[in-house]
Design a protein around this motif. Structure first.
Motif, mmCIF file in Angstrom:
data_model
loop_
_atom_site.group_PDB
_atom_site.id
_atom_site.type_symbol
_atom_site.label_atom_id
_atom_site.label_comp_id
_atom_site.label_asym_id
_atom_site.label_seq_id
_atom_site.Cartn_x
_atom_site.Cartn_y
_atom_site.Cartn_z
ATOM 1 N N ALA A 56 -10.088 6.766 -2.402
ATOM 2 C CA ALA A 56 -10.706 8.077 -2.184
ATOM 3 C C ALA A 56 -9.753 9.246 -2.453
ATOM 4 C CB ALA A 56 -11.266 8.168 -0.767
ATOM 5 N N PRO A 57 -8.453 9.146 -2.126
ATOM 6 C CA PRO A 57 -7.553 10.272 -2.408
ATOM 7 C C PRO A 57 -7.236 10.439 -3.894
ATOM 8 C CG PRO A 57 -6.700 8.912 -0.608
ATOM 9 C CD PRO A 57 -7.787 8.140 -1.280
ATOM 10 N N GLU A 86 -2.211 10.920 -9.897
ATOM 11 C CA GLU A 86 -3.376 11.787 -9.708
ATOM 12 C C GLU A 86 -3.017 13.231 -10.067
ATOM 13 O OE1 GLU A 86 -7.411 12.634 -8.621
ATOM 14 O OE2 GLU A 86 -6.392 10.719 -8.959
ATOM 15 N N SER A 87 -1.848 13.675 -9.649
ATOM 16 C CA SER A 87 -1.413 15.031 -9.981
ATOM 17 C C SER A 87 -1.160 15.185 -11.474
ATOM 18 C CB SER A 87 -0.144 15.385 -9.205
ATOM 19 O OG SER A 87 -0.397 15.435 -7.815
ATOM 20 N N LEU A 88 -0.555 14.178 -12.080
ATOM 21 C CA LEU A 88 -0.257 14.234 -13.507
ATOM 22 C C LEU A 88 -1.520 14.303 -14.361
ATOM 23 C CD1 LEU A 88 2.653 11.646 -13.814
ATOM 24 C CD2 LEU A 88 2.788 14.078 -14.366
ATOM 25 N N LEU A 89 -2.553 13.585 -13.933
ATOM 26 C CA LEU A 89 -3.748 13.439 -14.767
ATOM 27 C C LEU A 89 -4.905 14.339 -14.349
ATOM 28 C CD1 LEU A 89 -3.758 9.545 -15.186
ATOM 29 C CD2 LEU A 89 -2.901 11.268 -16.785
ATOM 30 N N ALA A 90 -4.791 15.018 -13.217
ATOM 31 C CA ALA A 90 -5.915 15.806 -12.700
ATOM 32 C C ALA A 90 -6.388 16.864 -13.682
ATOM 33 C CB ALA A 90 -5.531 16.449 -11.368
ATOM 34 N N ALA A 91 -5.465 17.446 -14.419
ATOM 35 C CA ALA A 91 -5.833 18.532 -15.328
ATOM 36 C C ALA A 91 -6.204 18.040 -16.721
ATOM 37 C CB ALA A 91 -4.678 19.522 -15.438
ATOM 38 N N GLN A 92 -6.089 16.741 -16.946
ATOM 39 C CA GLN A 92 -6.416 16.207 -18.263
ATOM 40 C C GLN A 92 -7.933 16.117 -18.424
ATOM 41 O OE1 GLN A 92 -4.381 15.544 -20.804
ATOM 42 N NE2 GLN A 92 -2.571 16.108 -19.615
ATOM 43 N N PRO A 93 -8.468 16.561 -19.562
ATOM 44 C CA PRO A 93 -9.913 16.485 -19.778
ATOM 45 C C PRO A 93 -10.315 15.101 -20.290
ATOM 46 C CG PRO A 93 -8.876 17.502 -21.672
ATOM 47 C CD PRO A 93 -7.768 17.223 -20.675
ATOM 48 N N ALA A 128 -9.747 6.866 -9.999
ATOM 49 C CA ALA A 128 -10.899 6.005 -9.752
ATOM 50 C C ALA A 128 -11.963 6.194 -10.824
ATOM 51 C CB ALA A 128 -11.475 6.289 -8.371
ATOM 52 N N ALA A 129 -12.202 7.442 -11.233
ATOM 53 C CA ALA A 129 -13.212 7.706 -12.252
ATOM 54 C C ALA A 129 -12.812 7.112 -13.601
ATOM 55 C CB ALA A 129 -13.429 9.213 -12.388
ATOM 56 N N ARG A 167 0.825 -1.215 0.000
ATOM 57 C CA ARG A 167 0.000 0.000 0.000
ATOM 58 C C ARG A 167 0.854 1.257 0.000
ATOM 59 N NH1 ARG A 167 -3.627 -3.387 3.128
ATOM 60 N NH2 ARG A 167 -2.605 -2.783 5.075
ATOM 61 N N HIS A 168 2.015 1.222 0.645
ATOM 62 C CA HIS A 168 2.886 2.404 0.661
ATOM 63 C C HIS A 168 3.311 2.779 -0.754
ATOM 64 C CE1 HIS A 168 6.127 5.176 1.673
ATOM 65 N NE2 HIS A 168 6.888 4.492 0.824
ATOM 66 N N TRP A 169 3.832 1.806 -1.510
ATOM 67 C CA TRP A 169 4.379 2.121 -2.828
ATOM 68 C C TRP A 169 3.281 2.413 -3.844
ATOM 69 C CZ3 TRP A 169 8.926 3.791 -2.537
ATOM 70 C CH2 TRP A 169 9.848 3.250 -1.628
ATOM 71 N N VAL A 170 2.151 1.725 -3.738
ATOM 72 C CA VAL A 170 1.046 2.035 -4.637
ATOM 73 C C VAL A 170 0.501 3.436 -4.344
ATOM 74 C CG1 VAL A 170 -1.321 1.441 -5.267
ATOM 75 C CG2 VAL A 170 0.401 -0.347 -5.109
ATOM 76 N N SER A 171 0.328 3.753 -3.081
ATOM 77 C CA SER A 171 -0.212 5.064 -2.716
ATOM 78 C C SER A 171 0.719 6.185 -3.157
ATOM 79 C CB SER A 171 -0.465 5.133 -1.204
ATOM 80 O OG SER A 171 -1.429 4.177 -0.814
ATOM 81 N N GLU A 172 2.021 5.982 -2.997
ATOM 82 C CA GLU A 172 2.971 7.000 -3.430
ATOM 83 C C GLU A 172 2.893 7.196 -4.945
ATOM 84 O OE1 GLU A 172 7.658 6.871 -3.434
ATOM 85 O OE2 GLU A 172 6.931 7.562 -1.474
ATOM 86 N N GLY A 173 2.809 6.097 -5.673
ATOM 87 C CA GLY A 173 2.716 6.184 -7.124
ATOM 88 C C GLY A 173 1.407 6.773 -7.593
ATOM 89 N N PHE A 174 0.310 6.380 -6.955
ATOM 90 C CA PHE A 174 -1.000 6.902 -7.342
ATOM 91 C C PHE A 174 -1.106 8.399 -7.062
ATOM 92 C CE2 PHE A 174 -4.043 2.982 -7.413
ATOM 93 C CZ PHE A 174 -3.326 2.474 -8.478
ATOM 94 N N ALA A 175 -0.496 8.863 -5.989
ATOM 95 C CA ALA A 175 -0.534 10.301 -5.691
ATOM 96 C C ALA A 175 0.111 11.093 -6.817
ATOM 97 C CB ALA A 175 0.164 10.577 -4.359
ATOM 98 N N ALA A 176 1.228 10.595 -7.333
ATOM 99 C CA ALA A 176 1.894 11.270 -8.444
ATOM 100 C C ALA A 176 1.039 11.221 -9.700
ATOM 101 C CB ALA A 176 3.257 10.632 -8.694
#
Length: 219
Positions: free
Chosen positions: A189-190, A151-158, A195-196, A140-149
């Protein structure tokens, strides 16, 4: 390990392998028929002399496409894109967007997945004496660290997918990693964008048909 004929398109894989899952999705998106030759990682069939003759790394997947034998999921997916370019391109033509798609795919396949696959978890257990709770914390540590990055990379993508309205190699890599994260109770959730996207992809037949639960070696 299941036997397979020496002709045609054969995918050697394991139903829960994220890497094999990626290739199943890519084959489905391309509309390419294939047969599966299951290789049980639990039974260590990937270390058999028969399989090592196909892939000396002892890893799945391997793809036999006629006379061509390929290993490494990203290399296989890019081969499929180059060899069968007329349907479902996995990499965009624009060089900047192409590099961005590759960056996300590699962040998953090269950074997140390798430190959490079965052989690493088994090493933590057998050689380092970590119990299940310790191994799960590692995962969970390594997946969460990777997913956080990511999420930031893709958050602005339409759009509904990683990069706009077209499915790319990034999506092919994302859904299998989300599936495995959910198996290990990673809280999504973070990561609402990830997730979407995963929920949208899961409804597409090429992705749904590649789901581990529907494979011949599923248990």
């Amino acid at each position: 390990m299941a036997e397979a004929a020496n002709v045609g398109r054969v995918l050697y894989g394991y139903f829960r392998s994220s890497a094999a899952y990626r290739v199943r999705i890519a084959l489905n998106l391309k509309g390419l028929a294939y047969r599966q030759a299951p290789v049980s990682l639990v039974k260590a069939e990937q270390r058999s002399a028969e399989f090592l003759a196909l892939n000396p790394q002892g890893l799945v997947p391997a793809l036999q496409d006629g006379d061509v034998l390929l290993t490494q999921s990203l290399a296989i997916c890019e081969y499929l894109d180059d060899a069968y370019p007329h349907t479902a391109p996995l990499l965009p033509a624009d060089p900047v967007l192409r590099a961005s798609v590759r960056a996300v795919a590699q962040a998953i396949a090269c950074d997140i997945h390798p430190v959490n696959n079965l052989r690493i978890l088994n090493y933590l257990k057998d050689e380092l004496g970590q119990d299940e709770a310790g191994r799960n914390r590692w995962y969970r540590h390594w997946v969460s660290e990777g997913f956080a990055a990511l999420e930031s990379l893709l958050a602005a993508q339409p759009g509904p997918y990683c990069f706009g309205d077209s499915i790319t190699l990034a999506d092919v890599c994302l859904l299998p990693q989300v599936f495995n994260a959910q198996r290990f109770n990673v809280d999504m959730a973070p990561y609402p964008r990830l997730a979407a996207i995963a929920d949208t992809l899961a409804e597409i037949s090429a992705f749904a048909d590649a789901h581990p639960s529907g494979q011949p070696d599923a248990f």
